[in-house]
Design a protein around this motif. Structure first.
Motif, PDB file in Angstrom:
ATOM      1  N   GLN A 221       0.922  -1.187  -0.013  1.00  0.00           N
ATOM      2  CA  GLN A 221       0.077  -0.132   0.091  1.00  0.00           C
ATOM      3  C   GLN A 221       0.979   1.180   0.060  1.00  0.00           C
ATOM      4  O   GLN A 221       0.409   2.188  -0.495  1.00  0.00           O
ATOM      5  N   ALA A 222       2.089   1.242   0.947  1.00  0.00           N
ATOM      6  CA  ALA A 222       2.848   2.406   0.730  1.00  0.00           C
ATOM      7  C   ALA A 222       3.636   2.461  -0.552  1.00  0.00           C
ATOM      8  O   ALA A 222       3.587   3.824  -1.039  1.00  0.00           O
ATOM      9  N   LEU A 223       3.943   1.501  -1.416  1.00  0.00           N
ATOM     10  CA  LEU A 223       4.276   1.791  -2.843  1.00  0.00           C
ATOM     11  C   LEU A 223       3.196   2.274  -3.549  1.00  0.00           C
ATOM     12  O   LEU A 223       3.437   3.287  -4.392  1.00  0.00           O
ATOM     13  N   VAL A 224       1.785   1.943  -3.564  1.00  0.00           N
ATOM     14  CA  VAL A 224       0.906   2.504  -4.477  1.00  0.00           C
ATOM     15  C   VAL A 224       0.719   3.756  -4.036  1.00  0.00           C
ATOM     16  O   VAL A 224       0.543   4.804  -5.039  1.00  0.00           O
ATOM     17  N   GLU A 225       0.492   4.213  -2.684  1.00  0.00           N
ATOM     18  CA  GLU A 225       0.590   5.569  -2.186  1.00  0.00           C
ATOM     19  C   GLU A 225       1.400   6.372  -2.945  1.00  0.00           C
ATOM     20  O   GLU A 225       1.114   7.550  -3.536  1.00  0.00           O
ATOM     21  N   SER A 226       2.647   5.799  -2.801  1.00  0.00           N
ATOM     22  CA  SER A 226       3.560   6.806  -3.269  1.00  0.00           C
ATOM     23  C   SER A 226       3.621   7.210  -4.869  1.00  0.00           C
ATOM     24  O   SER A 226       4.124   8.008  -5.313  1.00  0.00           O
ATOM     25  N   ILE A 227       3.181   6.117  -5.630  1.00  0.00           N
ATOM     26  CA  ILE A 227       2.952   6.315  -6.925  1.00  0.00           C
ATOM     27  C   ILE A 227       1.714   7.355  -7.264  1.00  0.00           C
ATOM     28  O   ILE A 227       1.786   7.957  -7.978  1.00  0.00           O
ATOM     29  N   LEU A 228       0.781   7.303  -6.412  1.00  0.00           N
ATOM     30  CA  LEU A 228      -0.172   8.384  -6.610  1.00  0.00           C
ATOM     31  C   LEU A 228       0.345   9.695  -6.195  1.00  0.00           C
ATOM     32  O   LEU A 228      -0.244  10.679  -6.622  1.00  0.00           O
ATOM     33  N   LEU A 229       1.087   9.741  -5.023  1.00  0.00           N
ATOM     34  CA  LEU A 229       1.535  11.065  -4.856  1.00  0.00           C
ATOM     35  C   LEU A 229       2.313  11.730  -5.923  1.00  0.00           C
ATOM     36  O   LEU A 229       2.281  12.813  -6.229  1.00  0.00           O
ATOM     37  N   VAL A 230       3.133  10.828  -6.505  1.00  0.00           N
ATOM     38  CA  VAL A 230       4.206  11.291  -7.634  1.00  0.00           C
ATOM     39  C   VAL A 230       3.031  11.867  -8.559  1.00  0.00           C
ATOM     40  O   VAL A 230       3.383  12.926  -9.422  1.00  0.00           O
ATOM     41  N   PHE A 231       2.127  10.942  -9.052  1.00  0.00           N
ATOM     42  CA  PHE A 231       1.149  11.382  -9.942  1.00  0.00           C
ATOM     43  C   PHE A 231       0.515  12.682  -9.773  1.00  0.00           C
ATOM     44  O   PHE A 231       0.196  13.587 -10.492  1.00  0.00           O
ATOM     45  N   ALA A 232       0.052  12.886  -8.352  1.00  0.00           N
ATOM     46  CA  ALA A 232      -0.555  14.088  -7.962  1.00  0.00           C
ATOM     47  C   ALA A 232       0.150  15.570  -8.118  1.00  0.00           C
ATOM     48  O   ALA A 232      -0.352  16.461  -8.544  1.00  0.00           O
ATOM     49  N   PHE A 233       1.458  15.107  -8.330  1.00  0.00           N
ATOM     50  CA  PHE A 233       2.603  16.398  -8.601  1.00  0.00           C
ATOM     51  C   PHE A 233       2.557  16.588 -10.034  1.00  0.00           C
ATOM     52  O   PHE A 233       2.798  17.621 -10.551  1.00  0.00           O
ATOM     53  N   LEU A 234       2.771  15.423 -10.750  1.00  0.00           N
ATOM     54  CA  LEU A 234       2.895  15.515 -11.863  1.00  0.00           C
ATOM     55  C   LEU A 234       2.053  15.760 -13.122  1.00  0.00           C
ATOM     56  O   LEU A 234       2.367  16.163 -14.270  1.00  0.00           O
ATOM     57  N   TRP A 235       0.792  15.270 -12.770  1.00  0.00           N
ATOM     58  CA  TRP A 235      -0.207  15.492 -13.701  1.00  0.00           C
ATOM     59  C   TRP A 235      -0.549  17.045 -14.355  1.00  0.00           C
ATOM     60  O   TRP A 235      -0.887  17.148 -15.513  1.00  0.00           O
TER      61      TRP A 235
END
Length: 277
Positions: A221-235
């Motif tokens: 879950q931590a890995l999935v959340e980290s991907i989502l946070l990167v996405f939140a910054f880059l989109w």
């Protein structure tokens, strides 16, 4: 009828706060960019919020139980309101403070309200525990609709008002005030067990280490959340040069997420009887 009335009182206090939270999402990057900050500075501001959320999340449950769940809900509305108002500033430290306050308020938002409801449902009203998922299913349905509507409203406000991308943050403040006022007038206070923070964190750590499956689940879950946070910054920097309205793109993301959740529930509980891994 008594349960429906109680459920309605909870939703009228909780849903405006959720709407305000969603309004702050679509145009945050664009707002900081309009203030003249470099992408590295914007990344630092995002990181302030993420790190504060992680740090406070470790103790938020204990904090809410001690302070009182109703007071914590009111504090959440207050912190998020101050954070939204700080977005008017062009000072980096003021904006960083706003991100920290937003993280603290959001952490309380997703802890205090649900804790308050469960205690009132079981302890004060003595309703059956089997009815709790029905309430949170309704919350999930409303939350999905609010997320989609928030993206569209944020875009309309940014385009229609001279304030630009800060407009959704200012419009979020009345929603937060509505949530706080309604909860303050209509909800009773309740408390949880008073435990030292060190003991609560120690119990959680021992629980993770004693069960390899829980530890593995947490890591995934931590890995999935980290991907989502990167996405939140880059989109935003990816889509904005293409001329895509950011609020509408945000609504598309949240609508797709709601559709995915619906398909998952249908696959698990429907004829297919899929088993989640």
């Amino acid at each position: 009828p008594a349960f429906r009335r109680f459920q309605r009182e909870f939703l009228l206090g909780y849903l405006p706060a959720l709407a305000a939270d969603w309004l702050q999402g679509p145009l945050l990057f664009q707002l900081l960019q309009s203030r003249g900050f470099l992408r590295s500075q914007i990344a630092a501001l995002y990181s302030c919020g993420f790190a504060s959320n992680v740090a406070f999340g470790l103790v938020s449950g204990v904090f809410v139980d001690r302070l009182g769940r109703k007071k914590s809900c009111l504090l959440s509305s207050g912190l998020c309101s101050v954070s939204c108002l700080l977005q008017l500033s062009r000072d980096f430290l003021a904006l960083a403070t706003g991100r920290v306050l937003a993280a603290l308020g959001t952490s309380l938002l997703f802890c205090a309200f649900e804790s308050w409801y469960i205690h009132e449902h079981l302890e004060r009203h003595d309703f059956p525990a089997e009815w709790i998922p029905g309430t949170f299913s309704r919350v999930g349905l409303w939350n999905s609709g609010l997320a989609v509507a928030a993206g569209l409203l944020a875009q309309l406000l940014a385009d229609g008002l001279a304030l630009g991308p800060v407009a959704p943050f200012l419009v979020a403040v009345p929603f937060l005030a509505l949530s706080g006022i309604f909860a303050g007038k209509n909800w009773d206070e309740n408390y949880g067990k008073s435990r030292p923070c060190s003991k609560a964190c120690g119990e959680g750590l021992r629980g993770l280490l004693s069960d390899p499956r829980a530890l593995l689940l947490g890591l995934v879950q931590a890995l999935v959340e980290s991907i989502l946070l990167v996405f939140a910054f880059l989109w935003t920097p990816v889509l904005e040069p293409q001329g895509i309205p950011l609020g509408i793109a945000f609504s598309g993301f949240t609508a797709a997420g709601a559709a995915g959740s619906a398909l998952f529930r249908r696959g698990v509980t429907g004829r297919l009887r899929l088993q989640p891994l």
